[in-house]
Design a protein around this motif. Structure first.
Motif, PDB file in Angstrom:
ATOM      1  N   TYR A 202      57.518  57.162  15.855  1.00 28.36           N
ATOM      2  CA  TYR A 202      56.522  56.838  14.648  1.00 28.36           C
ATOM      3  C   TYR A 202      55.343  56.467  15.350  1.00 28.36           C
ATOM      4  O   TYR A 202      55.195  55.462  16.154  1.00 28.36           O
ATOM      5  N   HIS A 203      54.143  56.759  14.934  1.00 27.87           N
ATOM      6  CA  HIS A 203      52.581  56.335  15.225  1.00 27.87           C
ATOM      7  C   HIS A 203      52.395  55.352  14.110  1.00 27.87           C
ATOM      8  O   HIS A 203      51.992  55.810  12.957  1.00 27.87           O
ATOM      9  N   TRP A 204      52.276  54.159  14.533  1.00 29.94           N
ATOM     10  CA  TRP A 204      51.780  53.190  13.341  1.00 29.94           C
ATOM     11  C   TRP A 204      50.237  53.106  13.828  1.00 29.94           C
ATOM     12  O   TRP A 204      49.860  52.806  14.841  1.00 29.94           O
ATOM     13  N   THR A 205      49.251  53.345  12.630  1.00 31.09           N
ATOM     14  CA  THR A 205      47.944  53.490  13.042  1.00 31.09           C
ATOM     15  C   THR A 205      47.252  52.074  12.949  1.00 31.09           C
ATOM     16  O   THR A 205      47.696  51.311  11.818  1.00 31.09           O
ATOM     17  N   LEU A 206      46.346  51.765  13.883  1.00 30.92           N
ATOM     18  CA  LEU A 206      45.786  50.418  13.665  1.00 30.92           C
ATOM     19  C   LEU A 206      44.387  50.475  13.465  1.00 30.92           C
ATOM     20  O   LEU A 206      43.667  51.271  13.919  1.00 30.92           O
ATOM     21  N   ASP A 207      43.518  49.636  12.949  1.00 31.44           N
ATOM     22  CA  ASP A 207      42.122  49.442  12.978  1.00 31.44           C
ATOM     23  C   ASP A 207      41.894  48.085  12.653  1.00 31.44           C
ATOM     24  O   ASP A 207      42.683  47.317  12.948  1.00 31.44           O
ATOM     25  N   ASP A 208      40.571  47.664  12.754  1.00 34.41           N
ATOM     26  CA  ASP A 208      39.928  46.438  12.538  1.00 34.41           C
ATOM     27  C   ASP A 208      40.723  45.420  13.448  1.00 34.41           C
ATOM     28  O   ASP A 208      40.965  44.514  13.196  1.00 34.41           O
ATOM     29  N   VAL A 209      40.716  46.022  14.926  1.00 35.74           N
ATOM     30  CA  VAL A 209      41.333  45.022  16.055  1.00 35.74           C
ATOM     31  C   VAL A 209      40.110  44.108  16.469  1.00 35.74           C
ATOM     32  O   VAL A 209      39.160  44.523  16.739  1.00 35.74           O
ATOM     33  N   ARG A 210      40.671  42.855  16.748  1.00 38.69           N
ATOM     34  CA  ARG A 210      39.881  41.919  17.154  1.00 38.69           C
ATOM     35  C   ARG A 210      40.410  41.208  18.355  1.00 38.69           C
ATOM     36  O   ARG A 210      41.611  40.336  17.888  1.00 38.69           O
ATOM     37  N   ALA A 211      40.164  41.136  19.410  1.00 38.42           N
ATOM     38  CA  ALA A 211      40.764  40.533  20.507  1.00 38.42           C
ATOM     39  C   ALA A 211      40.427  38.996  20.492  1.00 38.42           C
ATOM     40  O   ALA A 211      39.318  38.418  20.066  1.00 38.42           O
ATOM     41  N   LEU A 212      41.521  38.104  20.648  1.00 38.99           N
ATOM     42  CA  LEU A 212      41.224  36.538  20.871  1.00 38.99           C
ATOM     43  C   LEU A 212      40.598  36.406  22.172  1.00 38.99           C
ATOM     44  O   LEU A 212      40.982  36.703  23.052  1.00 38.99           O
ATOM     45  N   PRO A 213      39.514  35.402  21.922  1.00 43.14           N
ATOM     46  CA  PRO A 213      38.841  35.075  23.031  1.00 43.14           C
ATOM     47  C   PRO A 213      39.806  34.442  23.950  1.00 43.14           C
ATOM     48  O   PRO A 213      39.717  34.599  25.528  1.00 43.14           O
ATOM     49  N   GLU A 214      40.687  33.403  23.784  1.00 45.70           N
ATOM     50  CA  GLU A 214      41.650  32.962  24.740  1.00 45.70           C
ATOM     51  C   GLU A 214      43.120  33.036  24.159  1.00 45.70           C
ATOM     52  O   GLU A 214      43.328  33.052  22.941  1.00 45.70           O
ATOM     53  N   PRO A 215      44.083  33.645  25.001  1.00 48.18           N
ATOM     54  CA  PRO A 215      45.406  33.626  24.463  1.00 48.18           C
ATOM     55  C   PRO A 215      45.951  32.556  23.978  1.00 48.18           C
ATOM     56  O   PRO A 215      45.613  31.267  24.494  1.00 48.18           O
ATOM     57  N   ILE A 216      46.804  32.599  22.903  1.00 52.26           N
ATOM     58  CA  ILE A 216      47.475  31.393  22.458  1.00 52.26           C
ATOM     59  C   ILE A 216      49.000  31.744  22.795  1.00 52.26           C
ATOM     60  O   ILE A 216      49.723  32.537  22.455  1.00 52.26           O
ATOM     61  N   PRO A 217      49.543  30.786  23.732  1.00 50.57           N
ATOM     62  CA  PRO A 217      50.775  30.925  24.077  1.00 50.57           C
ATOM     63  C   PRO A 217      51.964  30.899  23.166  1.00 50.57           C
ATOM     64  O   PRO A 217      51.817  30.032  22.178  1.00 50.57           O
ATOM     65  N   ALA A 218      53.070  31.594  23.137  1.00 51.27           N
ATOM     66  CA  ALA A 218      53.955  31.682  22.158  1.00 51.27           C
ATOM     67  C   ALA A 218      54.964  32.478  22.741  1.00 51.27           C
ATOM     68  O   ALA A 218      54.919  33.511  23.509  1.00 51.27           O
TER      69      ALA A 218
ATOM     70  N   ASN B 101      53.440  52.995  19.179  1.00 53.14           N
ATOM     71  CA  ASN B 101      54.474  53.966  18.933  1.00 53.14           C
ATOM     72  C   ASN B 101      55.708  53.064  18.778  1.00 53.14           C
ATOM     73  O   ASN B 101      56.049  51.979  19.649  1.00 53.14           O
ATOM     74  N   ARG B 102      56.680  53.602  17.810  1.00 54.93           N
ATOM     75  CA  ARG B 102      57.775  52.737  17.517  1.00 54.93           C
ATOM     76  C   ARG B 102      58.935  53.690  17.274  1.00 54.93           C
ATOM     77  O   ARG B 102      58.731  54.955  16.848  1.00 54.93           O
ATOM     78  N   THR B 103      60.028  53.285  17.448  1.00 61.13           N
ATOM     79  CA  THR B 103      61.343  54.193  17.232  1.00 61.13           C
ATOM     80  C   THR B 103      61.584  54.059  15.666  1.00 61.13           C
ATOM     81  O   THR B 103      62.473  54.905  15.217  1.00 61.13           O
ATOM     82  N   TRP B 104      61.281  53.233  14.832  1.00 57.80           N
ATOM     83  CA  TRP B 104      61.280  52.807  13.665  1.00 57.80           C
ATOM     84  C   TRP B 104      60.361  52.974  12.689  1.00 57.80           C
ATOM     85  O   TRP B 104      59.029  52.735  13.280  1.00 57.80           O
ATOM     86  N   LYS B 105      60.304  53.382  11.533  1.00 53.97           N
ATOM     87  CA  LYS B 105      59.101  53.682  10.674  1.00 53.97           C
ATOM     88  C   LYS B 105      58.704  52.411  10.039  1.00 53.97           C
ATOM     89  O   LYS B 105      59.461  51.367   9.941  1.00 53.97           O
ATOM     90  N   LEU B 106      57.319  52.329   9.742  1.00 53.20           N
ATOM     91  CA  LEU B 106      56.909  50.999   9.204  1.00 53.20           C
ATOM     92  C   LEU B 106      57.300  50.588   8.036  1.00 53.20           C
ATOM     93  O   LEU B 106      57.106  51.387   7.159  1.00 53.20           O
ATOM     94  N   PRO B 107      57.850  49.474   7.771  1.00 57.33           N
ATOM     95  CA  PRO B 107      58.447  49.033   6.419  1.00 57.33           C
ATOM     96  C   PRO B 107      57.165  49.033   5.182  1.00 57.33           C
ATOM     97  O   PRO B 107      55.986  48.590   5.976  1.00 57.33           O
ATOM     98  N   ASP B 108      57.076  49.622   4.197  1.00 58.68           N
ATOM     99  CA  ASP B 108      55.990  49.850   3.430  1.00 58.68           C
ATOM    100  C   ASP B 108      55.175  48.569   3.130  1.00 58.68           C
ATOM    101  O   ASP B 108      54.135  48.524   2.940  1.00 58.68           O
TER     102      ASP B 108
END
Length: 131
Positions: A90-106, A23-30
């Protein structure tokens, strides 16, 4: 590949549950339609959220990769596209989600942003190792 910072527990629900709408308040840039992005769990939680479950307590790290397939605006007049969707956003739709086995700090940022080469390489290595 760009990154998107999303507060917990929402980022964790994308990575480890069935949340496939951001969920976002702004539309997805094309230019981001169809793009693969790194999902970054923000440093601060959304204190108003009521999502529960495992793997929702990682902060300040990349935790998944997803593809943004498109978006639409929810006026609240039509049936909702997902139990995770909020009216009036705005509803940004997602697919092909893959969790990372270990978090990468950033450290996160607002909007779409470019991760360091080290972070991108670490994410790619984890995804390759877990095909």
């Amino acid at each position: 590949m760009k990154a998107l910072t999303i507060r917990q527990p929402w980022s964790g629900a994308i990575a480890h549950q069935s949340k496939r709408v951001e969920n976002r308040t702004w539309k997805l840039p094309d230019k981001y339609r169809g793009a693969r992005i790194l999902i970054h769990a923000g440093a601060e939680p959304d204190k108003s959220a009521t999502v529960h479950g495992p793997n929702l307590d990682v902060y300040g790290a990349f935790i998944a990769v997803a593809r943004i397939t498109g978006y639409h605006y929810d006026t609240g007049n039509d049936p909702c596209c997902s139990e995770w969707a909020f009216q009036g956003t705005y509803h940004w739709t997602l697919d092909d989600v893959r969790a990372l086995p270990e978090p990468i700090p950033a450290k996160g940022r607002l909007g779409f942003w470019t991760p360091t080469d080290d972070a991108l390489n670490a994410a790619r290595a984890q995804l390759e190792a877990n095909r």
